[in-house]
Write a protein that holds these residues in place. Structure first.
Motif, PDB file in Angstrom:
ATOM      1  N   SER A 151      38.233  28.439  41.599  1.00  0.00           N
ATOM      2  CA  SER A 151      39.099  29.160  40.662  1.00  0.00           C
ATOM      3  C   SER A 151      38.837  28.703  39.236  1.00  0.00           C
ATOM      4  N   ASP A 207      44.906  36.287  39.479  1.00  0.00           N
ATOM      5  CA  ASP A 207      43.809  36.122  40.442  1.00  0.00           C
ATOM      6  C   ASP A 207      43.387  34.659  40.536  1.00  0.00           C
ATOM      7  N   ALA A 208      43.193  34.011  39.393  1.00  0.00           N
ATOM      8  CA  ALA A 208      42.736  32.618  39.377  1.00  0.00           C
ATOM      9  C   ALA A 208      43.769  31.682  39.992  1.00  0.00           C
ATOM     10  N   THR A 267      35.394  37.346  38.811  1.00  0.00           N
ATOM     11  CA  THR A 267      36.548  36.501  38.491  1.00  0.00           C
ATOM     12  C   THR A 267      37.859  37.268  38.604  1.00  0.00           C
ATOM     13  N   ARG A 323      43.931  32.094  43.841  1.00  0.00           N
ATOM     14  CA  ARG A 323      42.838  31.361  44.490  1.00  0.00           C
ATOM     15  C   ARG A 323      43.101  29.853  44.476  1.00  0.00           C
ATOM     16  N   ALA A 324      43.552  29.349  43.329  1.00  0.00           N
ATOM     17  CA  ALA A 324      43.752  27.908  43.195  1.00  0.00           C
ATOM     18  C   ALA A 324      44.804  27.399  44.172  1.00  0.00           C
TER      19      ALA A 324
END
Length: 241
Positions: free
Chosen positions: A224, A213-214, A135, A217-218
């Motif tokens: 994500s 990071d999330a 993650t 990606r989203a």
């Protein structure tokens, strides 16, 4: 931030994941592609970007190259294109004028653009192996820069290419671990207005929150753990490449 080092690192990790997955594996995050398609695309992008670094702004868009269709040849061709890109990025002064499709017409545009281009496709290759990537795959500072590049460079590019925003409202994008927050104002037919803000508690019509990071990606439409609250249609209105 050393974007050239990021290009080299992300390309190496992407190549390893692609070889592990194999040429015929499907790429779940790019549904119409196999890993061979992904590798050919990245090879073409790196080779084309290497040409752009050496192209004067007034000379126009470099011709798009075509990668070989066979697996071994495509990998070898990609290796050559990536090596040329890295060599040119390292040997060219960052502020030298160069052709770009958006933003500043400088050679260092391509170091940043290819760092993020390669990192997102590295994620695609990791997903194609069939194993869930960690993650926290990307460093918070790097991922936060990718968020900023997406909002300020890549979304406006899509508008130049003819995509139209058909939504009105304010989006708050909050990457807690990077300590950064962006406010994005949307209006129909206009480029979004993006500003950095210091207060993540201000009112917004929609909020995208999580690790850098999330969110990274989203925004690129990859799986994500980012959290969306409010009017999700505003986030869907952001055009993606």
């Amino acid at each position: 931030m050393d974007f050239v080092a990021q290009v080299e690192t992300q390309a190496s990790l992407m190549r390893s994941a692609a070889v592990k997955a194999g040429p015929d594996a499907s790429v779940s995050s790019c549904p119409e592609w196999t890993v061979l398609d992904l590798v050919r695309h990245q090879a073409e992008v790196h080779t084309w970007a290497a040409q752009a670094v050496a192209t004067a702004p007034d000379d126009g868009r470099p011709k798009w190259p075509k990668a070989p269709r066979e697996w071994d040849e495509a990998l070898s061709w990609w290796d050559s294109g990536t090596s040329l890109l890295l060599e040119r990025l390292r040997s060219t002064p960052p502020d030298r004028p160069a052709w770009t499709f958006q933003g500043p017409s400088r050679a260092d545009f391509w170091a940043r653009r290819q760092a993020h281009e390669t990192s997102i496709h590295r994620l695609d290759a990791e997903l194609a192996t069939g194993h869930e990537p960690p993650t926290l795959l990307f460093d918070p500072e790097f991922a936060a820069d990718g968020i900023d590049e997406f909002l300020t460079i890549m979304v406006p590019r899509q508008l130049v290419l003819g995509r139209v925003i058909e939504a009105t409202g304010r989006i708050l994008v909050h990457a807690a671990d990077a300590g950064r927050t962006w406010e994005v104002w949307l209006a129909p037919g206009e480029a979004p207005v993006v500003t950095g803000v210091h207060d993540s508690a201000v009112d917004a019509d929609a909020t995208l929150a999580g690790t850098a990071d999330a969110i990274y990606r989203a925004l690129w439409g990859r799986p994500s753990h980012a959290i969306v609250t409010g009017d999700e249609s505003l986030l869907a209105a952001l055009p993606r490449a």
